[in-house]
Design an enzyme around this catalytic site. Structure first.
Site, short mmCIF file in Angstrom:
data_model
loop_
_atom_site.label_atom_id
_atom_site.label_comp_id
_atom_site.label_asym_id
_atom_site.label_seq_id
_atom_site.Cartn_x
_atom_site.Cartn_y
_atom_site.Cartn_z
N THR A 29 0.83 -1.22 0.00
CA THR A 29 0.00 0.00 0.00
C THR A 29 0.86 1.26 0.00
OG1 THR A 29 -1.54 -1.18 1.45
CG2 THR A 29 -1.93 1.17 1.14
N ASP A 68 -4.60 -0.48 -5.09
CA ASP A 68 -3.19 -0.26 -4.70
C ASP A 68 -2.26 -1.34 -5.25
OD1 ASP A 68 -4.11 -2.20 -2.89
OD2 ASP A 68 -3.20 -1.24 -1.12
C1 GP9 Z 1 -2.20 -1.13 6.44
C2 GP9 Z 1 -2.74 -1.12 5.05
C3 GP9 Z 1 -2.51 -2.42 4.35
O1 GP9 Z 1 -2.22 0.11 7.05
O2 GP9 Z 1 -2.26 -0.05 4.35
O3 GP9 Z 1 -1.19 -2.58 4.09
P1 GP9 Z 1 -0.59 -3.55 2.97
O4 GP9 Z 1 -0.25 -4.85 3.67
O5 GP9 Z 1 -1.59 -3.77 1.89
O6 GP9 Z 1 0.59 -2.82 2.50
MN MN Z 2 -2.59 -2.68 0.39
#
Ligand code: GP9
Ligand code: MN
Length: 405
Positions: A81, A255
């Site tokens: 993300t 994402d």
């Molecule tokens: C956690 C969310 C998910 O805050 O952003 O994270 P990821 O594991 O998808 O990077």
């Molecule tokens: Mn994510």
């Protein structure tokens, strides 16, 4: 330091400048921006049905009144993300290993928030997880965000949580209260969470009959994507009721992938294919990108593109004719937008080809083709990744002034 800067600058200056579409330039000038990160949402579920029911009914209807990009790829690496956030805000690629949010949070970045503040925007992030996850509290300061509403500013209970934490619907509800109190125009990034591996969901939030493949992950994923879609539908309703809809622009993006290669057998079955090839694997890295501008009809945009292209697109839509900082994106509405997306592992997609694992495939039918056809693009892909790494490792953006050059 400065020698690398000259090399990178020379390369960037040798590439064609964006020829902007005058109809799009400044079209959303002065509006609030809702940038919504759709956790783990991949494009293959869009406009798809199981048991005759849509998996993403809200996104499907939104797409019809939006600019919807059907050849848009995520370009994330280990930072997941946070990598997507980094790419979008800086038009740089993430690192070949590790998460740039952790390793280079003290660099200088000519990020979207840093530039938009000069237009009078108030940039914020809203996310129902702990503020230190992915080192966000540090990196957001560097990136120029004025406020970060993290878990501690949300009312999180056992009842309104599942899996990783606060469910998307209560997240949106509570976020709206915070947004209403902000100075306008704001640039608000909202990061959803429920559709996160292992895709847990309470029984009352399941809106589709259970899908039965041998992959529990895929089965659950379909349900949580459906849930996030429903939460979005309610969020849009609430935004309208709050009177925030007309003077805003909405940018929704996936994402990164949610279903890994491990599930290729069940994925092949789901997609009605015999088996998945490296070509299919690259095509599965497509994530949704929807730009919704109330009052503007929009259209489907079939342009090969990636997350790196969002920064110039957003800045131009908001009326900035200049994009600060060294980076690799091109305005998605530019008349001469190069049909190109490179993934962090060096795979890439062009107008006619998909390249992965040293093999060149025809994009049209997925068949292997003469690898010399991919060669010029392979060089370009390598240059993008190599020069982006140089910019981050050498903190080259610190040598630029803020002024137009
Ligand atoms: C956690 C969310 C998910 O805050 O952003 O994270 P990821 O594991 O998808 O990077
Ligand atoms: Mn994510």
């Amino acid at each position: 330091g400065s020698k690398d800067l000259e090399i990178v600058k020379t390369y960037l200056e040798s590439t064609p400048k964006d020829v902007l579409d005058p109809e799009m330039f400044g079209l959303a000038k002065g509006r609030n921006v809702f940038l919504i990160s759709l956790e783990s949402v991949q494009s293959f579920l869009l406009e798809k049905k199981i048991f005759d029911q849509e998996i993403t009914p809200f996104l499907n209807s939104l797409m019809k009144n939006s600019f919807y990009f059907d050849q848009f790829y995520h370009q994330t690496g280990h930072g997941k993300t946070s990598d997507a956030e980094f790419i979008i805000d800086t038009m740089l690629y993430p690192l070949p290993s590790g998460a740039v949010f952790f390793t280079h949070s003290q660099n200088t970045y000519h990020s979207i928030p840093n530039q938009l503040k000069k237009n009078g925007y108030y940039p914020v992030v809203l996310h129902g997880n702990n503020k230190t996850f992915w080192n966000r509290d540090q990196m957001y300061k560097t990136m120029g965000y004025e406020r970060f509403f993290s878990a501690e500013e949300y009312d999180i209970t056992e009842k309104n949580s599942v899996g990783w934490g606060l469910k998307d619907l209560p997240f949106f509800e509570q976020s709206l209260d915070k947004l209403r109190a902000l100075p306008q125009p704001f640039y608000a990034k909202l990061i959803t969470l429920t559709n996160h591996h292992p895709f847990e969901l309470n029984p009352e939030d399941r809106l589709l009959p259970p899908y039965h493949s041998n992959s529990e992950t895929l089965n659950n994923y379909i349900e949580t994507v459906r849930y996030t879609d429903e939460a979005l539908k309610h969020f849009f309703k609430m935004i309208k009721t709050a009177g925030l809809y007309d003077n805003s622009v909405f940018i929704l993006y996936g994402d990164h992938y949610g279903i890994s290669r491990k599930h290729r057998k069940e994925m092949a079955e789901f997609l009605g294919k015999e088996k998945l090839t490296p070509y299919d694997h690259v095509q599965l890295q497509q994530v949704p990108l929807i730009i919704h501008i109330p009052g503007v009809k929009g259209r489907k945009m079939s342009v090969v593109s990636g997350q790196v292209d969002l920064k110039p697109t957003i800045l131009h839509l908001l009326g900035n004719d200049y994009v600060e900082g060294l980076g690799f994106g091109h305005d998605l509405f530019a008349v001469n937008k190069p049909q190109f997306a490179v993934l962090r592992d060096g795979s890439f997609v062009t107008e006619h080809y998909v390249y992965s694992g040293n093999k060149c495939y025809s994009k049209l039918n997925g068949e292997k083709t003469d690898s010399t056809l991919c060669e010029p693009f392979r060089k370009k892909a390598q240059n993008h990744l190599r020069y982006s790494d140089k910019i981050i490792f050498g903190d080259l953006n610190r040598f630029l002034t803020d002024e137009k050059s």
